[in-house]
Design an enzyme around this catalytic site. Structure first.
Site, PDB file in Angstrom:
ATOM      1  N   LYS A 133       0.846  -1.204   0.000  1.00 11.98           N
ATOM      2  CA  LYS A 133       0.000   0.000   0.000  1.00 11.98           C
ATOM      3  C   LYS A 133       0.884   1.257   0.000  1.00 11.98           C
ATOM      4  CE  LYS A 133      -1.708   1.540   4.064  1.00 11.98           C
ATOM      5  NZ  LYS A 133      -1.346   2.912   4.399  1.00 11.98           N
ATOM      6  N   ASN A 134       1.945   1.221   0.825  1.00 10.87           N
ATOM      7  CA  ASN A 134       2.737   2.450   1.019  1.00 10.87           C
ATOM      8  C   ASN A 134       3.775   2.681  -0.061  1.00 10.87           C
ATOM      9  OD1 ASN A 134       1.177   2.939   3.206  1.00 10.87           O
ATOM     10  ND2 ASN A 134       2.704   2.347   4.733  1.00 10.87           N
ATOM     11  N   CYS A 157      -4.537  12.293  12.400  1.00  5.95           N
ATOM     12  CA  CYS A 157      -5.339  11.098  12.635  1.00  5.95           C
ATOM     13  C   CYS A 157      -5.068  10.696  14.083  1.00  5.95           C
ATOM     14  CB  CYS A 157      -4.958  10.002  11.665  1.00  5.95           C
ATOM     15  SG  CYS A 157      -3.241   9.654  11.727  1.00  5.95           S
ATOM     16  N   ARG A 178       0.613  14.549  12.500  1.00  7.19           N
ATOM     17  CA  ARG A 178       0.913  14.319  11.073  1.00  7.19           C
ATOM     18  C   ARG A 178       1.129  15.640  10.309  1.00  7.19           C
ATOM     19  NH1 ARG A 178      -0.908   9.041   9.885  1.00  7.19           N
ATOM     20  NH2 ARG A 178       0.721   8.986   8.333  1.00  7.19           N
ATOM     21  N   ASP A 203       4.777   0.711  12.006  1.00 10.90           N
ATOM     22  CA  ASP A 203       3.533   0.093  11.511  1.00 10.90           C
ATOM     23  C   ASP A 203       3.378  -1.347  11.980  1.00 10.90           C
ATOM     24  OD1 ASP A 203       3.826   1.805   8.317  1.00 10.90           O
ATOM     25  OD2 ASP A 203       3.070   2.456  10.258  1.00 10.90           O
ATOM     26  N   ARG A 234      -8.714  -0.385   4.818  1.00  9.26           N
ATOM     27  CA  ARG A 234      -7.872   0.653   4.204  1.00  9.26           C
ATOM     28  C   ARG A 234      -6.487   0.095   3.899  1.00  9.26           C
ATOM     29  NH1 ARG A 234      -7.069   5.898   7.325  1.00  9.26           N
ATOM     30  NH2 ARG A 234      -5.737   6.104   5.511  1.00  9.26           N
TER      31      ARG A 234
HETATM   32  C1  EPZ Z   1       4.386   6.928   6.048  1.00 11.15           C
HETATM   33  O1  EPZ Z   1       3.608   7.978   6.582  1.00 11.15           O
HETATM   34  C2  EPZ Z   1       3.455   5.723   6.005  1.00 11.15           C
HETATM   35  N1  EPZ Z   1       2.314   6.009   5.144  1.00 11.15           N
HETATM   36  C3  EPZ Z   1       2.974   5.396   7.423  1.00 11.15           C
HETATM   37  O2  EPZ Z   1       2.168   4.214   7.342  1.00 11.15           O
HETATM   38  C4  EPZ Z   1       4.197   5.103   8.272  1.00 11.15           C
HETATM   39  O3  EPZ Z   1       3.772   4.862   9.610  1.00 11.15           O
HETATM   40  C5  EPZ Z   1       5.171   6.274   8.254  1.00 11.15           C
HETATM   41  O4  EPZ Z   1       5.507   6.633   6.891  1.00 11.15           O
HETATM   42  C6  EPZ Z   1       6.446   5.901   8.997  1.00 11.15           C
HETATM   43  O5  EPZ Z   1       7.356   6.888   8.970  1.00 11.15           O
HETATM   44  C7  EPZ Z   1       2.488   5.968   3.798  1.00 11.15           C
HETATM   45  O6  EPZ Z   1       3.563   5.714   3.296  1.00 11.15           O
HETATM   46  C8  EPZ Z   1       1.274   6.258   2.964  1.00 11.15           C
HETATM   47  P1  EPZ Z   1       6.463  10.291   8.013  1.00 11.15           P
HETATM   48  P2  EPZ Z   1       4.171   9.493   6.530  1.00 11.15           P
HETATM   49  O7  EPZ Z   1       6.410  11.536   7.237  1.00 11.15           O
HETATM   50  O8  EPZ Z   1       4.987   9.688   5.326  1.00 11.15           O
HETATM   51  C9  EPZ Z   1       6.858  13.671  11.240  1.00 11.15           C
HETATM   52  C10 EPZ Z   1       0.276   2.886   7.732  1.00 11.15           C
HETATM   53  O9  EPZ Z   1      -0.221   2.389   8.762  1.00 11.15           O
HETATM   54  N2  EPZ Z   1       6.715  14.621  10.140  1.00 11.15           N
HETATM   55  O10 EPZ Z   1       7.583   9.327   7.796  1.00 11.15           O
HETATM   56  O11 EPZ Z   1       3.020  10.399   6.777  1.00 11.15           O
HETATM   57  C11 EPZ Z   1       5.561  12.920  11.536  1.00 11.15           C
HETATM   58  O12 EPZ Z   1       4.728  13.681  12.380  1.00 11.15           O
HETATM   59  C12 EPZ Z   1       0.780   4.318   7.737  1.00 11.15           C
HETATM   60  O13 EPZ Z   1       0.407   2.260   6.644  1.00 11.15           O
HETATM   61  C13 EPZ Z   1       6.908  15.971  10.392  1.00 11.15           C
HETATM   62  O14 EPZ Z   1       7.183  16.377  11.510  1.00 11.15           O
HETATM   63  O15 EPZ Z   1       5.090   9.478   7.825  1.00 11.15           O
HETATM   64  C14 EPZ Z   1       6.053  11.666  12.189  1.00 11.15           C
HETATM   65  O16 EPZ Z   1       6.277  11.933  13.554  1.00 11.15           O
HETATM   66  C15 EPZ Z   1       0.591   4.983   9.092  1.00 11.15           C
HETATM   67  N3  EPZ Z   1       6.766  16.852   9.361  1.00 11.15           N
HETATM   68  C16 EPZ Z   1       7.395  11.406  11.503  1.00 11.15           C
HETATM   69  O17 EPZ Z   1       7.758  12.630  10.864  1.00 11.15           O
HETATM   70  C17 EPZ Z   1       6.459  16.444   8.090  1.00 11.15           C
HETATM   71  O18 EPZ Z   1       6.361  17.290   7.179  1.00 11.15           O
HETATM   72  C18 EPZ Z   1       7.368  10.328  10.456  1.00 11.15           C
HETATM   73  O19 EPZ Z   1       6.348  10.653   9.564  1.00 11.15           O
HETATM   74  C19 EPZ Z   1       6.274  15.063   7.857  1.00 11.15           C
HETATM   75  C20 EPZ Z   1       6.406  14.171   8.896  1.00 11.15           C
END
Ligand code: EPZ
Length: 418
Positions: free
Chosen positions: A22-23, A116, A121, A305, A397
């Site tokens: 999915k990701n 969420c 996020r 995850d 989802r």
């Molecule tokens: C991706 O989300 C995945 N989703 C998530 O999977 C996964 O948990 C996550 O990466 C892991 O890092 C998809 O790929 C669609 P991040 P993403 O940006 O990209 C902070 C699932 O269950 N952050 O890596 O949204 C954020 O708050 C989902 O399949 C900022 O501060 O995650 C978090 O603490 C859930 N500013 C950390 O970085 C930003 O601009 C990691 O988030 C972006 C992120």
């Protein structure tokens, strides 16, 4: 709203193939906005999130057709720069269209994704990086409005968090930028590598994917691509933990074992028998489960995850386990449901301590989100008696036909209209 009804206590047995990730599918669907004509993504799972992303793309004038497990994405009539509000609000990953739209049309208007229940996020790193590529971005009334005069310009970007989504968004935008872009402290996740492989097929020069320094040399135009999506390491990890928590023995095929190293290390420490080959793995539960210390980290560290799922397993380990969540600020939404099933869990700041119990008891619980719902499902498979899991639209989802897969492996689980 459907629910799962599970009679616990059946050890999983048998063999299963794992779906496409999915990701990886979601950023790649956004990436197709960069290509001219019809691109094809193979091995795309049939999930609510994929449907929602298809609606986002169609709202931009793009045609999305599913042929079995292949998505055909035709951007010939890509013409709108504003993504449709409803599907974008439902899917955080819609933010990934920002970079490609900006690079392709010079303009993008996307509503801010909702937080969420696992955390705020934010998308500040996406916005900051795109500004460094020359975009003018305003955020007001809940919308991100981005413009660029002419092409985006390559730049050296540092991410203060190795954000998966920000790395993907900026790679996509940099593909049509003038000159070279460096992304430092980039995510090294397999899904980021899959996006890089897609872009290389489309003619973009990329180096360093899979490390924390990625170099992208932009091109004038991306040709359409035919790309097979990588296997879903989180679905694989979830099924592996399901086999162990039910003291079963399964084989999974069409996986990438090297994407699951951190999980295998922890599960072996807990007493599971794991025989991993490159594209398949054999897993055997049944030994006394030992307690474990887990800390979620950016890839290749232990995946956030899979944290709810290993927490469910730890509830049945003999002794005290400590699970620290360092990626999201509130990823313990599965704890109330596990406690209701008899788990002994204490929640501290960004960590939980579980004291193993001899068994969990079936009851009625509600899936809080995709992975929290998966954790409760695993607990239900192991629990004594009947467990009902409400709100399984969350699971739909991120997991394609989870109950069918588990039933094929001998679980007593049915989907019931609630
Ligand atoms: C991706 O989300 C995945 N989703 C998530 O999977 C996964 O948990 C996550 O990466 C892991 O890092 C998809 O790929 C669609 P991040 P993403 O940006 O990209 C902070 C699932 O269950 N952050 O890596 O949204 C954020 O708050 C989902 O399949 C900022 O501060 O995650 C978090 O603490 C859930 N500013 C950390 O970085 C930003 O601009 C990691 O988030 C972006 C992120």
């Amino acid at each position: 709203m459907d629910k799962f009804v599970i009679e616990g206590g059946f050890p999983l047995k048998g063999k299963l193939k794992v779906n496409g990730a999915k990701n990886a599918a979601l950023p790649l669907m956004a990436g197709c906005l960069l290509t001219e004509g019809i691109s094809r993504l193979e091995n795309v799972p049939s999930l609510i999130d994929i449907l929602t992303m298809s609606q986002v793309l169609e709202g931009l004038g793009v045609k999305v057709r599913r042929k079995n497990r292949t998505l055909e994405i035709d951007t010939t009539h890509l013409s709108y720069y504003e993504a449709p509000y409803k599907p974008v609000k439902l899917l955080r990953a819609s933010t990934l269209i920002l970079g490609p739209l900006l690079a392709r049309l010079g303009h993008a208007r996307v509503c801010l994704p909702g937080g969420c229940n696992i955390g705020r996020r934010p998308v500040d790193l996406h916005i900051k990086g795109l500004r460094q590529l020359g975009a003018r971005i305003e955020v007001n009334n809940g919308y991100i409005e981005a413009h660029t005069k002419g092409n985006l310009q390559g730049s050296s970007i540092y991410l203060n968090v190795p954000s998966v989504g920000a790395t993907e968004n900026l790679m996509l935008a940099a593909s049509l930028a003038r000159g070279i872009t460096l992304i430092r402290n980039a995510s090294s996740s397999p899904e980021v590598v899959d996006v890089a492989n897609f872009l290389k097929r489309a003619g973009v020069k990329i180096e360093g994917e899979g490390t924390n320094l990625i170099k992208i040399e932009g091109v004038r135009q991306l040709n359409s691509v035919h790309h097979r999506i990588i296997p879903d390491r989180i679905e694989a990890g979830t099924l592996i933990i399901a086999a162990i928590i039910t003291k079963g023995e399964i084989s999974l095929e069409e996986i990438c074992s090297n994407h699951l190293t951190s999980l295998f290390v922890k599960l072996r420490q807990m007493g599971a028998e794991i025989e991993a080959a490159d594209r398949r793995v054999k897993v055997k539960g049944g030994n006394l489960l030992k307690p474990i210390r887990v800390e979620t980290l950016p890839y290749p560290g232990f995946s956030t995850d899979l944290q709810p799922q290993i927490t469910a397993l730890a509830c049945l380990a003999r002794g005290t386990s400590v699970i620290r969540e360092t990626i999201f600020e509130n990823r313990f939404t599965h704890v109330p449901g596990l406690r209701k099933m008899g788990a002994e869990i204490k929640v501290g700041t960004s960590q939980v301590r579980t004291k193993g119990v001899s068994c969990l008891k079936g009851t009625v619980v509600r899936a809080p989100d995709i992975r929290g719902g998966a954790a409760l499902t695993l607990a239900g498979l192991a629990a004594e008696g009947r467990t009902e899991i409400e709100g399984i639209h969350h699971l739909d989802r991120g997991y394609e036909g989870l109950e069918e897969k588990l039933s094929k492996l001998g679980a007593n689980i049915t989907r019931v209209e609630d």
